[in-house]
Design a protein around this motif. Structure first.
Motif, PDB file in Angstrom:
ATOM      1  N   LEU A  27       0.839  -1.179   0.067  1.00 39.63           N
ATOM      2  CA  LEU A  27       0.118   0.033   0.144  1.00 39.63           C
ATOM      3  C   LEU A  27       0.967   1.456   0.004  1.00 39.63           C
ATOM      4  N   VAL A  28       1.809   1.237   0.758  1.00 47.38           N
ATOM      5  CA  VAL A  28       2.696   2.490   1.009  1.00 47.38           C
ATOM      6  C   VAL A  28       3.511   2.525  -0.355  1.00 47.38           C
ATOM      7  N   LEU A  29       3.967   1.623  -1.050  1.00 49.83           N
ATOM      8  CA  LEU A  29       4.820   1.749  -2.504  1.00 49.83           C
ATOM      9  C   LEU A  29       3.567   2.259  -3.530  1.00 49.83           C
ATOM     10  N   HIS A  30       2.552   1.729  -3.389  1.00 49.65           N
ATOM     11  CA  HIS A  30       1.379   2.464  -4.247  1.00 49.65           C
ATOM     12  C   HIS A  30       1.022   3.996  -4.182  1.00 49.65           C
ATOM     13  N   LEU A  31       1.078   4.388  -2.892  1.00 48.64           N
ATOM     14  CA  LEU A  31       0.900   5.836  -2.503  1.00 48.64           C
ATOM     15  C   LEU A  31       2.398   6.607  -3.068  1.00 48.64           C
ATOM     16  N   LEU A  32       3.677   5.957  -2.910  1.00 45.47           N
ATOM     17  CA  LEU A  32       4.454   6.454  -3.503  1.00 45.47           C
ATOM     18  C   LEU A  32       4.617   6.768  -4.737  1.00 45.47           C
ATOM     19  N   ARG A  33       3.929   5.786  -5.656  1.00 43.80           N
ATOM     20  CA  ARG A  33       3.944   5.939  -6.993  1.00 43.80           C
ATOM     21  C   ARG A  33       2.901   7.260  -7.615  1.00 43.80           C
TER      22      ARG A  33
END
Lengths: 205, 205
Positions: free
Chosen positions: A31-37
């Protein structure tokens, strides 16, 4: 295992997500990596929506449902039947009953059910304020719509006893829903029918 | 269905959560209500961790891994073997390889694999910067550690061609049956390749 995270900021964000119920560290990372993108505005919108909700949310003074105003949309709606009050455990249950489109009365959100195991007694719930509402005289019927669990039954019985002296009809949603099931997971047809087929609460099941 | 939400703020927060991959509206609602039950500081910490990460996160100038500093912890660690570079797709793969504790070299994070179907070409990835790193002369071995998919293979081949002129050994992580897998359940391609690429049995694993 901390060293595995290449960034403290990342680790913090993952840690915060992993605190949420049902979210493990792997999912949190995803989820965090999704938000980072996403772009900055999207992430800000996400972050703001949560902090604004927490800061500005209100609870209806009448029914204790979540609300943007002092008195919620349902309580302040003149086309709703103010003589009937449906007692539910939490705001998800309000939404569940609303979704059935079978009910035009008002609500009363208890904020939980009596559960000595979790240290929740009657005074932790909005039961006294329900009695006050009944005392004020407008309400003709109180529909008990709690989950069909031991705690729900205990709470039903407690409310029944508390309201015993007042001129109000106490009903309970029909046990069309299976024993042990929680209200929020019941399908709409069953839940709708159980509201239509509510029966007089006599103090026994 | 919008009317079902008793609060616009609530609806917004649920909507933001529901945008996350694998999170439906019911789960989003559960997570938001969980956060609502926490105290202000907890919710602020959650909201801040995400917005701070997005605002302040850096990517290592050398390997493009996520980092709190200009050059990441791995690249700036003098005890790591700077002559070996492991090429991976994303930072999760860096963490996966790090967790094996079998690798002491550096990394190069491509940021994806070549995938014409998704509109990702070589120029969208950190391939040129890999070539630059190799050109600088320190690197003796480039280990290709991409996913074993058509896109991964395409990318492997593209990098192989790009590095063809340089004095560097190009290797690829071994493909074969997973440790603990039973032969009968292994797919034919994997099994076939693991037979073709068999290695000398030395008496140890």
């Amino acid at each position: 295992m901390n060293q595995q995270y290449p960034s403290v900021l990342l680790e913090k964000a993952v840690g915060e997500f992993a605190k949420l119920p049902g979210i493990g560290r792997k999912t949190a990372m995803r989820l965090v990596l999704h938000l980072l993108r996403q772009d900055n505005a999207t992430v800000e919108a996400f972050s703001n929506a949560i902090s604004t909700l927490k800061k500005e949310v209100k609870y209806c003074k009448v029914c204790h449902n979540i609300s943007d105003t002092d008195v919620c949309r349902i309580c302040s709606n003149p086309s709703r039947d103010a003589t009937t009050v449906c007692v539910v455990e939490n705001i998800r249950d309000v939404m569940a009953v609303e979704n059935t489109q079978q009910y035009r009365g008002l609500y009363h959100v208890l904020g939980g059910v009596i559960s000595p195991m979790d240290g929740i007694g009657p005074s932790d719930l909005e039961i006294d304020s329900l009695v006050e509402r009944v005392k004020s005289g407008t309400i003709k019927e109180v529909i008990l719509a709690l989950s069909s669990t031991m705690e729900g039954d205990t709470t039903n019985f407690y409310i029944f006893r508390k309201l015993a002296g007042y001129d109000v009809k106490i009903t309970m949603i029909a046990r069309g829903i299976s024993i042990g099931d929680e209200l929020q997971y019941t399908d709409e047809v069953t839940l709708g029918r159980s509201i239509v087929n509510r029966v007089a609460f006599t103090g026994t099941l």
